[in-house]
Motif scaffolding. Structure first.
Motif, PDB file in Angstrom:
ATOM      1  N   THR A 125       0.867  -1.176   0.000  1.00 54.15           N
ATOM      2  CA  THR A 125       0.000   0.000   0.000  1.00 54.15           C
ATOM      3  C   THR A 125       0.904   1.226   0.000  1.00 54.15           C
ATOM      4  N   MET A 126       0.301   2.403  -0.149  1.00 56.68           N
ATOM      5  CA  MET A 126       1.111   3.613  -0.112  1.00 56.68           C
ATOM      6  C   MET A 126       1.812   3.682   1.244  1.00 56.68           C
ATOM      7  N   GLY A 127       3.074   4.099   1.235  1.00 57.95           N
ATOM      8  CA  GLY A 127       3.806   4.146   2.509  1.00 57.95           C
ATOM      9  C   GLY A 127       4.975   5.080   2.381  1.00 57.95           C
ATOM     10  N   ASP A 128       6.158   4.518   2.553  1.00 62.42           N
ATOM     11  CA  ASP A 128       7.374   5.306   2.526  1.00 62.42           C
ATOM     12  C   ASP A 128       7.745   5.547   1.049  1.00 62.42           C
ATOM     13  N   MET A 129       7.338   6.702   0.522  1.00 61.65           N
ATOM     14  CA  MET A 129       7.388   6.847  -0.937  1.00 61.65           C
ATOM     15  C   MET A 129       8.774   7.189  -1.480  1.00 61.65           C
ATOM     16  N   HIS A 130       9.144   6.447  -2.530  1.00 67.26           N
ATOM     17  CA  HIS A 130      10.378   6.611  -3.289  1.00 67.26           C
ATOM     18  C   HIS A 130       9.996   6.911  -4.741  1.00 67.26           C
ATOM     19  N   TRP A 131      10.999   7.216  -5.563  1.00 70.78           N
ATOM     20  CA  TRP A 131      10.787   7.195  -7.018  1.00 70.78           C
ATOM     21  C   TRP A 131      11.383   5.894  -7.547  1.00 70.78           C
ATOM     22  N   GLY A 132      10.507   5.014  -8.022  1.00 75.06           N
ATOM     23  CA  GLY A 132      10.970   3.865  -8.794  1.00 75.06           C
ATOM     24  C   GLY A 132      11.350   4.360 -10.180  1.00 75.06           C
ATOM     25  N   HIS A 133      11.931   3.476 -10.991  1.00 80.10           N
ATOM     26  CA  HIS A 133      12.435   3.925 -12.291  1.00 80.10           C
ATOM     27  C   HIS A 133      12.363   2.806 -13.320  1.00 80.10           C
ATOM     28  N   ALA A 134      11.918   3.160 -14.510  1.00 73.14           N
ATOM     29  CA  ALA A 134      11.958   2.223 -15.634  1.00 73.14           C
ATOM     30  C   ALA A 134      12.291   3.016 -16.896  1.00 73.14           C
ATOM     31  N   VAL A 135      12.910   2.356 -17.852  1.00 72.27           N
ATOM     32  CA  VAL A 135      13.208   3.005 -19.137  1.00 72.27           C
ATOM     33  C   VAL A 135      12.733   2.121 -20.285  1.00 72.27           C
TER      34      VAL A 135
END
Ligand code: FRU
Length: 494
Positions: A47-57
């Motif tokens: 669930t929403m929590g400790d928010m980061h930026w994930g990354h994909a290309v």
């Protein structure tokens, strides 16, 4: 028929994170042959929590390679939504003679019980095509004294004034700032009071210019504003748009913006924004949204991961009923994933059903054309107990998706339902383009003016497909069905 195996809820051709929670697309930028898709990510939870930026290309908008996390929380807080740009001319001074990427995002700092969180805008930069990031040592670059909700900066270079512009959500309005260097920002204006929908907090704005009907001397600015879910509204979170003028400081809405206009009549296209720095020779305004809804996003029945993006879409403005209407078309790159199955002309629903009786499909595209006045469509992901209807109701003049019997619907009371989009100024024929995947239906009609994006959670055996029509002798003028080749069959993911 009993369900014997577990459903596979991993989309075949939509981006979803390898593990755990994802919400908004962030930092959409094109640079040196790669489309970057950063995303709101809780790497340790469902669930929403400790928010980061994930990354994909991706190089083709279909095959996405998930890379290590780009931005992680620090002493200024979690990393909420934001954008990214190419600093071509080293306006920041972060780069030498080569351009690099700058991410502009919200730092969200939770405070002790009873005190509101603090949201401020910050920067990070990358000199290696987004593979590693350095947070700017002078963060945050914008703070606000009074706004508690102050987030989701979208930044672009404004040619006419030769400076950066930021649009950022401020409670129930958006604020515009400008800057020569992405570091020093000057407040310019605020927009939103007394206009548009205020059924929830304003989030994830975007602002860009589009030609009307492709005419370069007739352009308008388009503002996207997502609004958060409010318990009072069954629709949950959705995205509205305004059209008007923008002079680098102030957005002036046109008359049509006095009416509330949604970009999507479905429930699952939220927080969508457009790609920055698409090369001029391409010239498209490419968009992707989070294919979920805050109403039930934390309860959808996937396992191991949660969240997917919509298909990438191209945005246009088209003159309809005296206004400039926002139109979405599936990005043409998706055509490369097509494996043709059938192509028929002038067929009845019965003939169609004979042709696709043996089909067992979970990821495909349907292209159909109907005469205006024909009510018809398709039942997709059908099984003994389940089906999702999508088609045209000619009487009502609308496109619809009905997911009441689509599969698992019991995880939230507002999930089952029928959603419809008005067809504005339809022609003598009506086009229908339907993208079906393991957990979604995205329907486009009237050249992409009417759009419905809806999640579905069918069972593992719900792979049938059928056509239906109001009258036996109603004809589908043409129908093409394509399987869309799956990303999980080969490559695309690490
Ligand atoms: C929109 C949103 C943003 C915020 C982010 C947090 O879905 O609420 O306003 O930055 O999600 O994950």
């Amino acid at each position: 028929m009993s369900i014997t195996t577990k459903p596979n809820y991993r989309s075949a051709y939509h981006f979803s994170p390898q593990q755990n929670w994802m919400n908004d697309p962030n930092g959409l930028v094109y640079f040196e042959g790669e489309y970057h898709l950063f995303f709101q990510h809780h790497p340790a939870g469902m669930t929403m929590g400790d928010m980061h930026w994930g990354h994909a290309v991706s190089r083709d908008l279909i095959h996405w390679e998930e890379l290590p996390i780009a931005l992680a929380p620090d002493e200024l807080g979690m990393i909420f939504s934001g954008s990214a740009v190419v600093d071509w001319n080293n306006t920041t001074g972060f780069f030498g003679d080569k351009p690099g990427l700058v991410a502009i995002f919200t730092h969200h700092l939770d405070m002790p019980e009873g005190q509101p969180a603090i949201q401020r805008q910050s920067l990070a930069y990358s000199k290696d095509k987004g593979r590693s990031w350095t947070k700017y040592e002078g963060n945050p670059v914008i703070t606000h004294e009074t706004f508690i909700d102050f987030r989701d900066p979208k930044v672009f270079w404004h040619e006419e004034t030769s400076r950066w512009v930021m649009i950022v959500a401020c409670g129930q309005t958006v604020c515009l700032y400008h800057s020569p260097d992405l570091i020093h920002w000057t407040f310019a204006s605020e927009f939103g009071e007394g206009i548009g929908s205020h059924d929830g907090v304003w989030e994830c704005p975007d602002l860009f210019r589009l030609a009307v009907d492709g005419n370069p001397s007739d352009t308008k600015w388009v503002m996207l504003v997502s609004i958060g879910a409010d318990p009072a509204f069954a629709e949950g979170s959705r995205t509205q748009y305004f059209t008007g003028d923008f002079d680098g400081s102030t957005f002036t809405p046109d008359q049509a913006s006095r009416n509330i206009r949604w970009i999507d009549a479905g429930r699952d296209n939220y927080a969508g924004v457009s790609w920055s720095d698409i090369p001029q020779e391409d010239g498209r305004r490419l968009f992707i949204g989070w294919m979920s809804n805050w109403k039930y996003a934390g309860q959808t029945p996937t396992e191991g991961f949660r969240g997917a993006m919509t298909i990438p879409r191209e945005l246009y403005l088209e003159a309809r009923e005296g206004t400039a209407a926002l139109v979405q078309k599936p990005a043409r790159e998706l055509d490369a994933a097509r494996v043709p199955l059938i192509s028929l002309n002038n067929v009845s629903a019965a003939e169609m059903n004979a042709a696709c009786a043996g089909f067992q499909l979970d990821a495909y595209e349907i292209e159909a054309v109907l005469s205006r006045g024909t009510s018809a469509g398709f039942k997709v992901r059908t099984g003994a107990q389940h089906q999702t209807l999508t088609g045209i109701d000619a009487q009502a003049g609308e496109l619809y998706v009905d997911r009441k019997a689509s599969g698992r619907t019991d995880f939230h009371e507002v999930f089952p339902g029928r959603h419809s989009a008005k067809l504005l100024e339809p022609g003598t024929t009506i086009d229908l383009r339907i993208y079906v995947d393991r957990t979604s239906v995205e329907a486009f009609s009237n050249g992409g003016q009417a759009v419905i994006s809806d999640l579905i959670f069918p069972g593992p055996d719900d792979n049938g497909l059928a056509a239906f029509a109001g009258n036996e002798d109603d004809l589908f003028l043409s129908v093409n069905i394509y399987r869309l080749s799956s990303l999980d069959a080969g490559g695309g993911r690490r």
